[in-house]
Write a protein that holds these residues in place. Structure first.
Motif, PDB file in Angstrom:
ATOM      1  N   PHE A  37      -0.548  -9.094  13.907  1.00 39.65           N
ATOM      2  CA  PHE A  37      -1.457  -8.778  15.011  1.00 39.65           C
ATOM      3  C   PHE A  37      -1.660  -9.842  15.889  1.00 39.65           C
ATOM      4  CE2 PHE A  37      -1.525  -6.138  11.302  1.00 39.65           C
ATOM      5  CZ  PHE A  37      -1.979  -5.018  11.468  1.00 39.65           C
TER       6      PHE A  37
ATOM      7  N   ASN B  24      -5.638 -10.911  11.971  1.00 36.98           N
ATOM      8  CA  ASN B  24      -6.083 -10.294  11.018  1.00 36.98           C
ATOM      9  C   ASN B  24      -6.134 -10.676   9.448  1.00 36.98           C
ATOM     10  OD1 ASN B  24      -7.032  -8.779  13.313  1.00 36.98           O
ATOM     11  ND2 ASN B  24      -5.696  -7.204  12.721  1.00 36.98           N
TER      12      ASN B  24
ATOM     13  N   GLY C 283      -9.602  -4.214  12.170  1.00 38.54           N
ATOM     14  CA  GLY C 283      -8.210  -5.019  12.008  1.00 38.54           C
ATOM     15  C   GLY C 283      -8.140  -5.318  10.664  1.00 38.54           C
ATOM     16  N   GLN C 284      -8.965  -5.670  10.029  1.00 39.19           N
ATOM     17  CA  GLN C 284      -8.861  -5.983   8.588  1.00 39.19           C
ATOM     18  C   GLN C 284      -8.303  -4.913   7.747  1.00 39.19           C
ATOM     19  OE1 GLN C 284      -9.957  -9.070   6.824  1.00 39.19           O
ATOM     20  NE2 GLN C 284      -9.813  -9.774   8.879  1.00 39.19           N
TER      21      GLN C 284
ATOM     22  N   GLU D 154      -6.645  -2.358   9.022  1.00 38.28           N
ATOM     23  CA  GLU D 154      -5.318  -2.234   9.378  1.00 38.28           C
ATOM     24  C   GLU D 154      -4.304  -3.327   8.880  1.00 38.28           C
ATOM     25  OE1 GLU D 154      -5.556  -1.933  13.784  1.00 38.28           O
ATOM     26  OE2 GLU D 154      -6.273  -0.144  13.698  1.00 38.28           O
ATOM     27  N   ALA D 155      -4.699  -4.397   8.891  1.00 42.46           N
ATOM     28  CA  ALA D 155      -3.704  -5.402   8.368  1.00 42.46           C
ATOM     29  C   ALA D 155      -3.559  -5.090   6.883  1.00 42.46           C
ATOM     30  CB  ALA D 155      -4.477  -7.075   8.144  1.00 42.46           C
ATOM     31  N   GLY D 156      -4.392  -4.523   6.041  1.00 36.13           N
ATOM     32  CA  GLY D 156      -4.135  -4.380   4.629  1.00 36.13           C
ATOM     33  C   GLY D 156      -3.252  -3.028   4.782  1.00 36.13           C
ATOM     34  N   ARG D 157      -3.700  -2.023   5.388  1.00 32.91           N
ATOM     35  CA  ARG D 157      -2.775  -0.733   5.304  1.00 32.91           C
ATOM     36  C   ARG D 157      -1.252  -1.032   5.808  1.00 32.91           C
ATOM     37  NH1 ARG D 157      -5.038   4.619   5.073  1.00 32.91           N
ATOM     38  NH2 ARG D 157      -3.352   4.489   3.450  1.00 32.91           N
ATOM     39  N   SER D 158      -1.178  -1.962   6.813  1.00 40.19           N
ATOM     40  CA  SER D 158       0.000  -2.190   7.138  1.00 40.19           C
ATOM     41  C   SER D 158       1.054  -2.745   5.999  1.00 40.19           C
ATOM     42  CB  SER D 158       0.227  -3.108   8.331  1.00 40.19           C
ATOM     43  OG  SER D 158       0.088  -4.339   7.803  1.00 40.19           O
ATOM     44  N   THR D 159       0.371  -3.518   4.933  1.00 47.07           N
ATOM     45  CA  THR D 159       1.352  -3.798   3.845  1.00 47.07           C
ATOM     46  C   THR D 159       1.280  -2.831   2.638  1.00 47.07           C
ATOM     47  OG1 THR D 159      -0.937  -5.012   2.890  1.00 47.07           O
ATOM     48  CG2 THR D 159       0.391  -6.338   4.492  1.00 47.07           C
TER      49      THR D 159
ATOM     50  N   TYR E  98      -7.441 -11.983   6.079  1.00 47.85           N
ATOM     51  CA  TYR E  98      -8.614 -11.893   5.313  1.00 47.85           C
ATOM     52  C   TYR E  98      -9.272 -13.125   5.225  1.00 47.85           C
ATOM     53  CZ  TYR E  98      -5.104  -8.414   3.932  1.00 47.85           C
ATOM     54  OH  TYR E  98      -4.213  -7.536   4.020  1.00 47.85           O
TER      55      TYR E  98
END
Ligand SMILES: Nc1ncnc2c1ncn2[C@@H]1O[C@H](COP(=O)(O)OP(=O)(O)O)[C@@H](O)[C@H]1O
Ligand SMILES: [Mg+2]
Lengths: 221, 247
Positions: B88, B92, A120-121, A123-128, B94
């Motif tokens: 999400f 999620n 999920g880490q 995915e969160a980054g790539r979603s931005t 950081y």
């Protein structure tokens, strides 16, 4: 007894030799540790590309060099390469052997660290809009390294100890120089001095390691 | 729908190996519309959202968001994703960065803002979710509701055209749900286009323009909240709504 194992006169006489050995051990460590870290990071980054054509060769590479005794690897390079027309000298052979051996170990540690970061880490980054490499650099690696810091340090300790293997191929590091001094003085004192130096050099790292390990345990609770 | 839809997904199929998860989903969303997606667990709601910003690669179909063909190989996907915020269930955030660090990372690395400019925009985004005073806190120092609001700020800081929410309140303690819904409501009032997967039926009734019911990889029926909740036409919709209202 003290005259034999801790003879002050002999310490004084042997000191310049032993000191030069210590400096070489430090130099060797300063070359070998970053080299191994770098190689390990490359291996782990390669393995994080899930493609089987990348992953399998890298895993085979890592397995091979973890299974291969570093001393055998070192002697093979030192004694074998000249037959291939490549005379590298002891220092370079140690650097290469350690790059291969400890790089594989560091690689496994980095890989475990990367795997410990939840998907999920990324995915969160790539979603931005972060690229795969940016997500790795700014999100995954900082967490991965923090998660495996005790293992990295522990491996680094092993690497520093292993530099004494250099004595086998006449690299004038601490152990080799102490043995030189011993054979010149006909007295075991220089070896004792070298042992004490190894201990004094590594003991702070060992303390730091156990503090990190305790903190990691406390963090998991 | 007279105007061009801002999200136009057609005939989306998604297979995970032998598993056929999306079986031809069409979804058009107009600008400023809030679409609520409901359906049983495993019906493909998350997969659909994740296909829209291509976190998941659809097996076939077409997706156009804000005029960008998301599935075209020539599309710069990292650029396109800035326009599609995603929130999400598990936040999620950081954990090694502060709230402000979370919000400014993409501003600096993707949108190319200077640190000063990113900090200013990030602070403004935190302000919008009511957390300006928590900028220096790490996620571990924030409640679940605050973490989710930081995650929303991380998305809105990039000024997306569409926001996707995947069960944004499901991981929260009941008393923290309200604060997150409040932020979503104010986003909606500011005109944000939103696609929300959630079981918060009260919120759906008040805020949604349209409710979409999914089951087994297909959209079974859709319509205004009142129609779907009071008068569902399909048996499966009726069964699902009856089930969640009993809870
Ligand atoms: N990465 C994946 N690999 C394999 N199966 C998946 C994956 N992601 C989701 N699925 C499966 O797809 C189906 C739909 O999942 P999902 O979209 O998460 O449903 P929902 O969000 O409606 O609960 C489930 O059966 C789930 O197990
Ligand atoms: Mg889901």
């Amino acid at each position: 007894m003290i005259q034999t194992f801790f003879n002050i006169e002999i310490i004084a006489a042997a000191w310049p030799i032993v000191l030069s050995g210590l400096l070489n051990t430090i130099l060797l460590s300063l070359i070998v540790v970053p080299l191994g870290l770098f190689g390990g990071l490359l291996l782990a980054l390669g393995a994080s590309i899930r493609h089987p054509l990348v992953r399998w060769p890298l895993m085979a590479w890592v397995d091979f060099f973890r299974a291969f005794p570093p001393l055998v690897l070192l002697i093979l390079l030192f004694a074998g390469l000249p037959f291939a027309g490549l005379e590298l000298g002891g220092f370079a052979c140690v650097a290469i052997a350690f790059f291969l051996n400890t790089g594989a170990y560091y690689g496994e540690i980095f890989r475990a660290g990367i795997d410990s970061v939840p998907a999920g880490q990324v995915e969160a980054g790539r979603s931005t809009g972060l690229s795969r490499l940016q997500a790795m650099t700014y999100i995954v690696l900082p967490q991965a390294v923090r998660n495996v810091l005790p293992d990295l340090l522990s491996n680094t300790l092993e690497v520093v100890k292993l530099t004494s293997l250099g004595s086998v191929v006449a690299v004038p590091e601490l152990l080799y120089q102490a043995r030189q001094a011993q054979s010149l003085t006909y007295n075991p004192t220089p070896i004792v001095v070298a042992a004490i130096i190894y201990f004094l050099m590594l003991w702070p790292l060992v303390r730091l390691l156990s503090r990190l390990e305790n903190r990691a345990l406390a963090g998991r609770r | 729908m007279t105007q061009q839809p801002i999200v136009d997904a057609r005939a989306i199929h998604k297979h995970f190996g032998a598993l056929h998860v999306l079986k031809g989903v069409d979804l058009k969303v107009a600008e400023r519309e809030l679409v609520f997606v409901i359906g049983p667990s495993g019906s493909g709601k998350s997969t659909l959202l994740r296909c829209l910003n291509r976190l998941e690669e659809p097996s076939s179909g077409s997706i156009v968001v804000d005029g960008i063909d998301m599935l075209d190989a020539r599309t710069d996907i990292n650029h396109a994703r800035q326009r599609i915020g995603m929130v999400f269930q598990s936040f999620n955030l950081y954990p090694h960065m502060t709230a402000l660090g979370n919000v400014t990372l993409a501003l600096r690395k993707v949108a190319g803002k200077s640190r000063v400019e990113a900090d200013r925009l990030g602070q403004a985004a935190l302000e919008r979710v009511g957390l300006a005073d928590r900028a220096g806190h790490t996620p571990g120092q924030l409640s679940g509701g605050q973490q989710q609001r930081v995650a929303i700020a991380r998305s809105i800081a990039l000024e997306p055209r569409v926001m996707l929410f995947d069960e944004p309140t499901s991981a929260l303690d009941p008393e923290l749900v309200g604060s997150v819904l409040e932020v979503m409501r104010s986003l909606r009032e500011s005109g944000m286009t939103m696609i929300v997967v959630s079981h918060e039926m009260g919120f759906a009734r008040n805020a949604a323009d349209r409710v979409v019911f999914m089951d087994d990889g297909l959209i079974v029926e859709q319509g205004p909240p009142a129609a779907i909740f009071e008068n569902p036409t399909h048996e499966r919709t009726r069964a699902f709504i009856g089930q969640i209202q009993r809870h």
